[in-house]
Write a protein that holds these residues in place. Structure first.
Motif, short mmCIF file in Angstrom:
data_model
loop_
_atom_site.label_atom_id
_atom_site.label_comp_id
_atom_site.label_asym_id
_atom_site.label_seq_id
_atom_site.Cartn_x
_atom_site.Cartn_y
_atom_site.Cartn_z
N PHE A 1 0.85 -1.19 0.00
CA PHE A 1 0.00 0.00 0.00
C PHE A 1 0.88 1.24 0.00
CE2 PHE A 1 -2.28 -3.46 1.92
CZ PHE A 1 -3.56 -3.38 1.41
N ALA A 2 0.35 2.30 -0.60
CA ALA A 2 1.11 3.55 -0.68
C ALA A 2 1.14 4.29 0.64
CB ALA A 2 0.53 4.45 -1.77
N ASP A 3 0.18 4.05 1.54
CA ASP A 3 0.16 4.69 2.85
C ASP A 3 -0.40 3.72 3.86
OD1 ASP A 3 -2.68 4.80 2.59
OD2 ASP A 3 -2.47 6.64 1.44
N THR A 4 -0.47 4.14 5.11
CA THR A 4 -0.90 3.27 6.20
C THR A 4 -2.37 3.49 6.53
OG1 THR A 4 -0.11 4.90 7.80
CG2 THR A 4 1.40 3.14 7.18
N ARG A 5 -3.19 3.49 5.51
CA ARG A 5 -4.62 3.64 5.72
C ARG A 5 -5.34 2.50 5.00
NH1 ARG A 5 -5.90 9.63 3.78
NH2 ARG A 5 -4.50 8.89 2.13
N ALA A 6 -6.31 1.90 5.68
CA ALA A 6 -7.10 0.83 5.10
C ALA A 6 -8.43 0.76 5.83
CB ALA A 6 -6.37 -0.50 5.18
#
Length: 778
Positions: free
Chosen positions: A278-283
């Protein structure tokens, strides 16, 4: 810089290797930030259930609703397939443990199961025979043959030659020596190991002996027919059967493996392979599911990784070697090179183990280790064009595998680069040692022949192990076929060398004439076994074509050496005829080819891939990727701007890291770069043939019959190795460019490393290196 680098070719090779180093470093530096879940935590109260899938488990190849977790009133955890579209596997114990597949059931006497309108009852079940019936017929299945009402079923009309050969073998051989073939249900025809069932599609259910236990397996997929089986006296859909989670150490979802640990109300899952990036730490996650994030770091070093200890051991061995070998005090450079070879070989082997155990280090340490091995291989003790061109091809393959890893959206693609780097380090370390170490006493010809006979026996045994316990992809993560190709090349070279020296009375002995003929028959036996394995295990005919290309090349080399002009002309005419036949096939009518029994489907896919959207997907996606690449790559600057960038369309090509690696290369770097690669591949083949010619000339001028035999032997080993490499180049480029109706052959050096590198390419490079030294010494 050593003597080899001072020459013009050595300087060019060193400059080319430095350029490839720079491109690999640039690909690593331009990698975008990426994150993945290092742990998935699921909290569930007793009496509740939850469904997890691709998004919640970060498993790219899982279904949106893949598995269902449930806790009963007593707090026990259960797991099952959520929809039956894809199954899952659970493991018990350490390592890979004992694997259990969802949708499976061990059969016992009295067990009943229903598929469509047919109900089957198990009459008896043992570790060697299963007997069941449906009221109209009785079947007996022993793992290899299926008998209906006491008679063995005939082959199916659509059976391939390999399937017919396997069926014939099982008929004539005792059951313990039979080839295991699973029993399947579905379709309108009962034949071979198929029980016809008009209410279900072919392959709707299967039975196989798992660890000696006859086990029923439910099919997965959309539109499957429910398989109802009695579990604790209650009929239920076997594909949705629950398994207890107690004692489970790991589970596989799609191709993602997760380590599992249950702690009261909490289930902790640790993804260890094929994890989404993932490109960032959000899911977005449902209630009760949380992730612990980890950044992808190039310098990551796993805790307790075995490769670090092995490298430390290698350094200790190196220091001990330098202190112990007092005889080498006058040659410190030679001692240092020998120690470096030992250290590289041990480091590569440890890295292979780390990759196998899912504890590989990050990209940067792996790349540095591979760089050391490549530089070590490029600068041998003496000049060697075979090693120089081979090292450059290895560096190019590493660059391609690194680009695939950095362009992917999950962690599994980087494993191909790590495995290739590990094999490169191990192989080049051993090749360097082969060029440095010399035996004080030369082996006699009889000893060499016994060694070759043992090599043939090992190759045949490995092939039989693959047939008995492996599949098309090999056995125990290895490909015995690659070792068999090496053994076949060496044995055939020995036979030709003896045959061409038959005029010298000193090369023959009447006492061991029979034994000599038995030794000479081993190449023919090995060739026949290779053909049989290719027919039985592989679903396409590319290995057959590869063996025919090798056989024709070896026959051509023999005809040239023996000055058989008629045979040489016949082979050249045959080659022209084959090219013409391919051209005629290209314009053939698919309607006529549809009636072929010998791999007719492969030709139909080749002629009209659009009419076969599933099996023709490789050709269609590969052709689209090549068209996008053009002359200068998809980015217009030979791939320089795309280093480290994602490439989802090219990665969608099936087996792009192996058979269709050239398609990715053409898409990323363009046809202009491919011309340079073709030139380097041609130079490698020319270097092998040049070394073969030098060995032949050395044999012709030798006064001792043993030196003459050794020269001829070296010559034809190099010719055979060049023939196999040429076959891989030809078939791989022909497949990717749609010239040939062939699939399934990786490209030497460019495709993901593994058995082909370790068991064939590196022994060939080592033989080329030692042959160059021996020619000069003789």
């Amino acid at each position: 810089m050593m003597r080899f680098a001072r020459g013009g070719f050595g300087v060019l090779a060193a400059a080319a290797l430095a350029l490839l180093y720079a491109l690999q470093a640039l690909a690593v530096l331009r990698m975008p930030p990426a994150f993945f879940p290092s742990q998935v935590t699921v909290t569930l109260a007793p009496g509740r259930s939850i469904e997890l899938g691709r998004a919640e488990l970060a498993a790219p190849q899982a279904d949106p609703r893949h598995l269902r977790l449930r806790r009963d009133g007593a707090g026990r955890w259960f797991i099952a397939s959520a929809s039956g579209v894809q199954g899952l596997r659970v493991e018990h114990g350490t390592g890979e443990g004992v694997r259990t597949r969802s949708g499976s059931l061990a059969l016992q006497a009295g067990q009943r199961f229903r598929l469509g309108a047919a109900e089957y009852t198990v009459d008896s079940a043992s570790d060697t025979l299963l007997r069941f019936g449906d009221g109209s017929h009785t079947w007996e299945y022993d793992g290899a043959l299926l008998r209906r009402d006491g008679s063995v079923q005939g082959a199916c009309p659509q059976s391939s030659p390999g399937q017919r050969l396997a069926g014939f073998w099982n008929r004539i051989m005792p059951a313990p020596l039979g080839l295991q073939r699973p029993l399947s249900f579905g379709g309108n025809l009962s034949c071979a190991t198929i029980v016809g069932n008009p209410d279900a599609a072919a392959g709707s259910a299967a039975i196989a002996f798992a660890d000696g236990v006859p086990t029923l397996f439910a099919a997965s997929g959309v539109g499957r027919a429910p398989l109802l089986a009695e579990v604790d006296g209650v009929p239920a859909d076997l594909a949705l059967r629950e398994l207890p989670l107690a004692g489970v150490s790991a589970l596989s979802v799609g191709r993602t493996r997760l380590l599992a640990a249950v702690e009261d109300d909490t289930l902790r899952l640790q993804p260890v392979s094929r994890v989404a990036l993932f490109a960032d730490t959000r899911a977005e996650l449902p209630d009760g599911v949380s992730w612990q994030w980890q950044a992808r770091h190039p310098w990551h070093v796993p805790d307790g990784a075995p490769w670090a200890g092995a490298i430390a051991l290698a350094c200790g061995l190196l220091a001990g070697l330098l202190a112990w070998r007092t005889a080498w005090r006058k040659q410190p450079a030679l001692a240092l090179r020998c120690g470096a070879g030992v250290a590289l070989a041990l480091g590569g082997f440890a890295l292979l183990l780390a990759v196998r155990n899912g504890q590989a280090p990050g990209i940067a340490p792996t790349l540095l280790l591979a760089w050391a091995a490549l530089w070590y291989g490029l600068h041998p003790r003496r000049p060697n064009a075979v090693l120089a061109t081979g090292v450059l091809l290895l560096a190019g393959g590493l660059l391609l595998q690194l680009e695939l890893g950095t362009a992917a959206a999950d962690t599994s693609w980087m494993r191909h680069f790590q495995k290739t780097a590990a094999a490169t380090t191990l192989g080049l370390g051993l090749v360097g040692l082969a060029g440095l170490l010399k035996t004080r006493r030369r082996a006699s010809q009889a000893q060499v022949e016994w060694a070759l006979l043992a090599l043939a026996c090992c190759a045949v045994a490995a092939l039989l192990v693959q047939v008995g316990w492996g599949g098309e992809t090999g056995v125990f993560d290895l490909q015995p076929v690659e070792f068999a190709k090496l053994a076949l090349t060496v044995l055939t070279a020995h036979c030709i060398a003896l045959g061409l020296g038959a005029g010298d009375a000193r090369t023959t002995s009447r006492k061991d004439t029979l034994l000599r003929w038995l030794r000479l028959a081993s190449p023919a036996l090995l060739f026949i076994v290779l053909l049989a394995v290719a027919l039985v295990q592989v679903d396409d005919y590319s290995p057959l074509i590869l063996l025919l290309v090798w056989g024709a090349a070896m026959l051509l080399a023999w005809s040239l050496a023996a000055r058989q002009r008629l045979a040489t002309a016949a082979l050249c005419l045959l080659a022209v005829g084959v090219v013409g036949a391919i051209g005629l096939l290209r314009s053939a009518d698919p309607g006529q080819i549809a009636h072929w029994n010998f791999y007719g489907e492969r030709f139909l896919v080749w002629l009209d891939p659009a009419a076969h959207p599933h099996t023709g997907q490789q050709l269609l996606l590969g052709a689209r990727a090549i068209l996008e690449g053009g002359w200068m790559g998809a980015d217009g600057v030979f791939g320089l701007a795309a280093l480290g960038a994602s490439a989802p369309d090219a990665l969608a090509i099936p087996a792009v890291q192996d058979d269709f690696a050239p398609s990715f290369f053409l898409n990323r770097h363009g046809l202009g770069a491919a011309l340079a690669l073709w030139a380097l591949q041609a130079l490698f083949l020319c270097a092998l043939l040049q070394a073969a010619v030098r060995a032949w000339l050395g044999a012709a001028g030798a006064r001792d019959f043993r030196h003459a035999w050794q020269g001829r032997f070296r010559c034809f080993v190099l010719c055979g190795g060049a023939a196999f490499v040429f076959g891989h180049f030809l078939l791989s480029w022909g497949t990717n460019l749609s010239f040939f109706p062939i699939m399934g052959q990786p490209m030497s050096f460019l495709s993901a490393g593994g058995s082909h590198l370790l068991f064939f390419i590196f022994p060939l490079l080592g033989f080329g290196a030692t042959s160059a030294y021996s020619i000069k010494e003789n």
